[in-house]
Scaffold this motif. Sequence first.
Motif, PDB file in Angstrom:
ATOM      1  N   GLY A 129       6.154 -12.028   8.956  1.00  0.00           N
ATOM      2  CA  GLY A 129       5.599 -12.144   7.619  1.00  0.00           C
ATOM      3  C   GLY A 129       4.779 -10.939   7.203  1.00  0.00           C
ATOM      4  N   GLY A 130       4.469 -10.059   8.147  1.00  0.00           N
ATOM      5  CA  GLY A 130       3.694  -8.861   7.846  1.00  0.00           C
ATOM      6  C   GLY A 130       4.579  -7.674   7.532  1.00  0.00           C
ATOM      7  N   GLY A 131       3.957  -6.498   7.534  1.00  0.00           N
ATOM      8  CA  GLY A 131       4.691  -5.265   7.251  1.00  0.00           C
ATOM      9  C   GLY A 131       4.588  -4.802   5.820  1.00  0.00           C
ATOM     10  N   LEU A 132       3.526  -5.235   5.110  1.00  0.00           N
ATOM     11  CA  LEU A 132       3.376  -4.894   3.682  1.00  0.00           C
ATOM     12  C   LEU A 132       2.705  -3.526   3.559  1.00  0.00           C
ATOM     13  CD1 LEU A 132       2.331  -8.398   2.320  1.00  0.00           C
ATOM     14  CD2 LEU A 132       4.607  -7.458   2.712  1.00  0.00           C
ATOM     15  N   HIS A 133       3.493  -2.495   3.829  1.00  0.00           N
ATOM     16  CA  HIS A 133       2.946  -1.157   4.080  1.00  0.00           C
ATOM     17  C   HIS A 133       2.628  -0.330   2.842  1.00  0.00           C
ATOM     18  CE1 HIS A 133       7.310   0.659   4.365  1.00  0.00           C
ATOM     19  NE2 HIS A 133       7.167  -0.177   3.357  1.00  0.00           N
ATOM     20  N   HIS A 134       2.910  -0.848   1.643  1.00  0.00           N
ATOM     21  CA  HIS A 134       2.614  -0.084   0.427  1.00  0.00           C
ATOM     22  C   HIS A 134       1.272  -0.442  -0.207  1.00  0.00           C
ATOM     23  CE1 HIS A 134       6.569   1.619   0.547  1.00  0.00           C
ATOM     24  NE2 HIS A 134       7.188   0.478   0.308  1.00  0.00           N
ATOM     25  N   GLY A 135       0.569  -1.431   0.317  1.00  0.00           N
ATOM     26  CA  GLY A 135      -0.707  -1.824  -0.257  1.00  0.00           C
ATOM     27  C   GLY A 135      -1.779  -0.761  -0.040  1.00  0.00           C
ATOM     28  N   PHE A 136      -2.593  -0.518  -1.075  1.00  0.00           N
ATOM     29  CA  PHE A 136      -3.647   0.491  -1.003  1.00  0.00           C
ATOM     30  C   PHE A 136      -5.019  -0.159  -1.035  1.00  0.00           C
ATOM     31  CE2 PHE A 136       0.003   2.881  -2.451  1.00  0.00           C
ATOM     32  CZ  PHE A 136      -0.099   4.070  -1.749  1.00  0.00           C
ATOM     33  N   GLN A 137      -6.033   0.661  -0.858  1.00  0.00           N
ATOM     34  CA  GLN A 137      -7.412   0.185  -0.813  1.00  0.00           C
ATOM     35  C   GLN A 137      -7.777  -0.643  -2.039  1.00  0.00           C
ATOM     36  OE1 GLN A 137     -10.205   3.384  -0.412  1.00  0.00           O
ATOM     37  NE2 GLN A 137     -12.003   2.054  -0.461  1.00  0.00           N
ATOM     38  N   GLY A 138      -7.379  -0.182  -3.212  1.00  0.00           N
ATOM     39  CA  GLY A 138      -7.740  -0.882  -4.433  1.00  0.00           C
ATOM     40  C   GLY A 138      -6.589  -1.133  -5.365  1.00  0.00           C
ATOM     41  N   ARG A 139      -5.365  -1.175  -4.793  1.00  0.00           N
ATOM     42  CA  ARG A 139      -4.196  -1.326  -5.674  1.00  0.00           C
ATOM     43  C   ARG A 139      -3.010  -1.887  -4.897  1.00  0.00           C
ATOM     44  NH1 ARG A 139      -0.147   2.351  -6.807  1.00  0.00           N
ATOM     45  NH2 ARG A 139      -1.321   4.019  -5.766  1.00  0.00           N
ATOM     46  N   ALA A 140      -2.323  -2.831  -5.524  1.00  0.00           N
ATOM     47  CA  ALA A 140      -1.059  -3.334  -4.978  1.00  0.00           C
ATOM     48  C   ALA A 140       0.064  -2.378  -5.355  1.00  0.00           C
ATOM     49  CB  ALA A 140      -0.761  -4.722  -5.519  1.00  0.00           C
ATOM     50  N   SER A 141       1.146  -2.402  -4.593  1.00  0.00           N
ATOM     51  CA  SER A 141       2.264  -1.505  -4.867  1.00  0.00           C
ATOM     52  C   SER A 141       3.499  -1.982  -4.114  1.00  0.00           C
ATOM     53  CB  SER A 141       1.907  -0.079  -4.415  1.00  0.00           C
ATOM     54  OG  SER A 141       2.987   0.814  -4.588  1.00  0.00           O
ATOM     55  N   GLY A 142       4.661  -1.824  -4.737  1.00  0.00           N
ATOM     56  CA  GLY A 142       5.921  -2.025  -4.039  1.00  0.00           C
ATOM     57  C   GLY A 142       6.058  -3.330  -3.292  1.00  0.00           C
ATOM     58  N   PHE A 143       5.804  -4.455  -3.962  1.00  0.00           N
ATOM     59  CA  PHE A 143       5.918  -5.803  -3.392  1.00  0.00           C
ATOM     60  C   PHE A 143       4.754  -6.155  -2.461  1.00  0.00           C
ATOM     61  CE2 PHE A 143      10.836  -4.948  -3.139  1.00  0.00           C
ATOM     62  CZ  PHE A 143      10.888  -4.741  -4.505  1.00  0.00           C
ATOM     63  N   CYS A 144       3.776  -5.271  -2.308  1.00  0.00           N
ATOM     64  CA  CYS A 144       2.717  -5.458  -1.324  1.00  0.00           C
ATOM     65  C   CYS A 144       1.361  -5.603  -2.009  1.00  0.00           C
ATOM     66  CB  CYS A 144       2.662  -4.278  -0.359  1.00  0.00           C
ATOM     67  SG  CYS A 144       4.252  -3.910   0.452  1.00  0.00           S
TER      68      CYS A 144
END
Length: 388
Positions: A129-144
């Motif tokens: 269920g993990g692997g959401l590697h596009h998430g940033f410190q203060g922003r969601a991105s690319g399904f993450c």
Amino acid sequence: MKKDAVFIFSEDQLGYSFSDTHPFNQKRIVMTLDLLRKIGAIQDSDIIAPRMATDEELLLVHDAKFIDVVKRAGKGELREDVASIYGIGTEDTPIFPNMHEASAMLVGGTLSAVEQVMEGHSKYAVNLGGGLHHGFQGRASGFCVYNDSSVAIKYLQEKYGARVLYVDTDAHHGDGVQWTFYDDPSVCTLSIHETGRYLFPGTGNITERGNGAGYGTSFNFPIDAFTEDESFLSIYKTAMEEVVDFFKPDVILTQNGADAHYFDPLTHLYGTLEIYKEIPRVAREMAETYCNGRWIAVGGGGYDIYRVVPRAWSHIWLAMKQIPTPTGPLPEEWLSTWQSHSPVPLIPTWEDPDPLYEPIPRKEEITEKNAQMLDRALHIIRNEKQKK
């Protein structure tokens, strides 16, 4: 007694769902687990339910303001113009009910995997269920939304004092994790991905090598569109051997996106199931050689959820349990169960059809370009070794 491996899963992980038509579909975890059960490779005693990450744990990486925004979005309390500033409410990462709780559950799953390995309960652990590697410190991105790998790495550093090697074989560059640790010399990131010339997020150039004290601990291997198994695996095996020997980590965390396959609708690579047999096998071998076996695996991309992902992700667990690679037909019961869900005919065997696709016209050129890229990358790694 210490287990060989644990599989982190509960149906609570299925709450991370943007819509019925969104490419990111957690049904692939259920299908993978069902396939492993049907071949007798996993028992209920191998499965551990994830916990939810606390706000304090999320704050290891994410801004408090961002966490608050995600909570409000999941309750329907966020204006559209505010949401877009934080990367949510977009076509890629739409808002859905209980977004914070669902996202925190995926992060908690990876933290559960970390705890199992680092506290000696299990040699290896996997949280698909993990692997959401596009998430940033203060922003969601690319399904993450939240970045479970980044939070887990910070947790590994702060609670266990570990040097962490993060290995990302998703077709999309692991940008969120790389930038989180870009100036941190105790974390090494290694990403093999389709070149950003053609594919989101457009980063992951060979020249992205880290910053400040972290310079020399970021390694990227951007491969050309239409890359096939032989070239991919040559780069992967060589990169793993060189980087692990250079960095000498205490633990390896691998992100196992299954979107480098020819069938994947969002990428342009020409991989087959052969690469997904080898990726986890090599990871386990490196963990055994350098980390006393400490290996944590997470999922990631993979958007042909019926024909590709269950077969590909099964090999992670099989490698952890050192179960011989299956061959021949998939279980008939599994095929009959899931064919009614699939919009395309399922592949009925562990192996892909041969040939899977028509020969590509630029194979030699693509292979040569990838080899030249690998040579440049190896030169960088070996220079860094000499400085140590």
